[in-house]
Design an enzyme around this catalytic site. Structure first.
Site, PDB file in Angstrom:
ATOM      1  N   LYS A  70       3.249  -1.383   7.790  1.00  0.00           N
ATOM      2  CA  LYS A  70       2.383  -0.221   7.560  1.00  0.00           C
ATOM      3  C   LYS A  70       0.934  -0.658   7.329  1.00  0.00           C
ATOM      4  CE  LYS A  70       4.477   1.189   3.816  1.00  0.00           C
ATOM      5  NZ  LYS A  70       5.413   0.073   3.566  1.00  0.00           N
ATOM      6  N   ARG A  81       1.737 -13.553  -1.820  1.00  0.00           N
ATOM      7  CA  ARG A  81       1.736 -12.561  -2.906  1.00  0.00           C
ATOM      8  C   ARG A  81       2.886 -12.870  -3.845  1.00  0.00           C
ATOM      9  NH1 ARG A  81       1.426  -6.676  -0.139  1.00  0.00           N
ATOM     10  NH2 ARG A  81       2.973  -6.299  -1.749  1.00  0.00           N
ATOM     11  N   ARG A 102       5.293 -13.997   4.716  1.00  0.00           N
ATOM     12  CA  ARG A 102       3.959 -13.379   4.749  1.00  0.00           C
ATOM     13  C   ARG A 102       2.972 -14.132   3.856  1.00  0.00           C
ATOM     14  NH1 ARG A 102       3.338  -7.045   3.551  1.00  0.00           N
ATOM     15  NH2 ARG A 102       3.990  -7.547   1.430  1.00  0.00           N
ATOM     16  N   ARG A 128      12.589  -5.061  -4.303  1.00  0.00           N
ATOM     17  CA  ARG A 128      11.707  -4.051  -3.703  1.00  0.00           C
ATOM     18  C   ARG A 128      12.441  -3.277  -2.612  1.00  0.00           C
ATOM     19  NH1 ARG A 128       6.953  -7.495  -1.706  1.00  0.00           N
ATOM     20  NH2 ARG A 128       5.982  -5.555  -1.070  1.00  0.00           N
ATOM     21  N   ARG A 178       5.729   7.260  -2.622  1.00  0.00           N
ATOM     22  CA  ARG A 178       6.925   6.413  -2.700  1.00  0.00           C
ATOM     23  C   ARG A 178       8.095   7.202  -3.273  1.00  0.00           C
ATOM     24  NH1 ARG A 178       4.245   1.547  -1.667  1.00  0.00           N
ATOM     25  NH2 ARG A 178       5.305  -0.285  -2.397  1.00  0.00           N
TER      26      ARG A 178
HETATM   27  P1  AMP Z   1       2.769  -2.464  -1.516  1.00  0.00           P
HETATM   28  O1  AMP Z   1       1.597  -3.360  -1.289  1.00  0.00           O
HETATM   29  O2  AMP Z   1       2.611  -1.099  -0.930  1.00  0.00           O
HETATM   30  O3  AMP Z   1       4.084  -3.122  -1.123  1.00  0.00           O
HETATM   31  O4  AMP Z   1       2.859  -2.227  -3.107  1.00  0.00           O
HETATM   32  C1  AMP Z   1       3.031  -3.296  -3.994  1.00  0.00           C
HETATM   33  C2  AMP Z   1       3.562  -2.778  -5.323  1.00  0.00           C
HETATM   34  O5  AMP Z   1       2.614  -1.848  -5.888  1.00  0.00           O
HETATM   35  C3  AMP Z   1       4.865  -2.006  -5.267  1.00  0.00           C
HETATM   36  O6  AMP Z   1       5.994  -2.861  -5.271  1.00  0.00           O
HETATM   37  C4  AMP Z   1       4.772  -1.172  -6.535  1.00  0.00           C
HETATM   38  O7  AMP Z   1       5.034  -1.957  -7.686  1.00  0.00           O
HETATM   39  C5  AMP Z   1       3.288  -0.797  -6.573  1.00  0.00           C
HETATM   40  N1  AMP Z   1       3.012   0.482  -5.859  1.00  0.00           N
HETATM   41  C6  AMP Z   1       2.231   0.636  -4.756  1.00  0.00           C
HETATM   42  N2  AMP Z   1       2.190   1.931  -4.382  1.00  0.00           N
HETATM   43  C7  AMP Z   1       2.988   2.600  -5.266  1.00  0.00           C
HETATM   44  C8  AMP Z   1       3.370   3.960  -5.409  1.00  0.00           C
HETATM   45  N3  AMP Z   1       2.941   4.914  -4.552  1.00  0.00           N
HETATM   46  N4  AMP Z   1       4.183   4.288  -6.439  1.00  0.00           N
HETATM   47  C9  AMP Z   1       4.627   3.361  -7.314  1.00  0.00           C
HETATM   48  N5  AMP Z   1       4.314   2.056  -7.242  1.00  0.00           N
HETATM   49  C10 AMP Z   1       3.496   1.665  -6.223  1.00  0.00           C
END
Ligand code: AMP
Length: 211
Positions: free
Chosen positions: A14, A158, A125, A169, A89
């Site tokens: 994404k 990361r 990654r 996750r 989410r």
């Molecule tokens: P991402 O980079 O989108 O994979 O997000 C990394 C982490 O940020 C996730 O595993 C969550 O801990 C937190 N996070 C990001 N977006 C959200 C969201 N919309 N709701 C809750 N936690 C989020």
């Protein structure tokens, strides 16, 4: 404001796709994960709260995320087309967008791919600490190990891309995603893309959907 939501597991591409689109077209890429990682880097209160959840691969609470997205969207110009990457989410987050006439979602695009491929993508990654450019140890390595091709910044893994956190996750993703898919299907706003294909092909399909 035009809003398109990208749904899909972590590692489904994404962020990569939204970044490519915002570089070549006039889209605004909004990643809640990036906003939270910046907050952590800057040591803000939000960052401190988010870090405890992110390190474990858990979701940051809805109340925090809904406040954050409302603030962020309210700062954008009304004529912009926003690609929301990583939000919503949960169904509660989707409902929060829907409850405001100015943040109605035009379409939700689901990035579909099998879990074993995601695990390989995520654990391999790497990302530039400075400009956020994504790399992959096997598929898209930086020309010089640990150094970003674009800005010369440090390329790192990361902390939530370690395998145990990745598995957590994915588990959370599956527990929440069905609700979101049903939510947008019922509103006839859901489109699906098979993302087990080269990034350029996915990009072409997305460009068509976003016309
Ligand atoms: P991402 O980079 O989108 O994979 O997000 C990394 C982490 O940020 C996730 O595993 C969550 O801990 C937190 N996070 C990001 N977006 C959200 C969201 N919309 N709701 C809750 N936690 C989020």
């Amino acid at each position: 404001m035009r809003l398109t939501v990208f749904l899909g597991a972590p590692g489904s591409g994404k962020g990569t796709q939204a970044k490519m689109l915002s570089q070549r077209e006039r889209f605004v890429h909004l990643s809640t994960g990036d906003i939270l990682r910046n907050a952590i880097k800057e040591g803000t209160l939000l960052g401190k709260e988010a870090k405890t959840f992110m390190d474990k691969g858990e979701l940051v609470p809805d109340s925090t995320m809904i406040g954050l997205i409302k603030d962020t969207l309210s700062q954008l110009k009304p004529n912009q087309h926003v690609l929301l990457d990583g939000f919503p989410r949960t169904v509660a987050q989707a409902e929060a967008l829907n409850s405001n006439p100015t943040t109605q979602v035009e379409q939700a695009i689901l990035f579909e791919i099998a879990d074993p491929l995601l695990i390989e993508r995520l654990t391999g990654r790497r990302v530039c600490k400075q400009c956020g450019q994504p790399f992959h140890m096997k598929h898209i390595p930086s020309r010089k190990e640990g150094v970003c091709d674009l800005c010369g910044g440090q390329v790192v893994q990361r902390s939530d891309d370690h395998e145990d956190v990745v598995r957590r996750r994915l588990e959370i993703f599956h527990s929440q995603n069905k609700g979101l898919v049903d939510y947008y299907s019922e509103k006839q706003k859901l489109k699906r893309i098979n993302v087990d294909q080269p990034a350029d092909s996915v990009q072409k399909i997305l460009m068509e959907l976003l016309k």
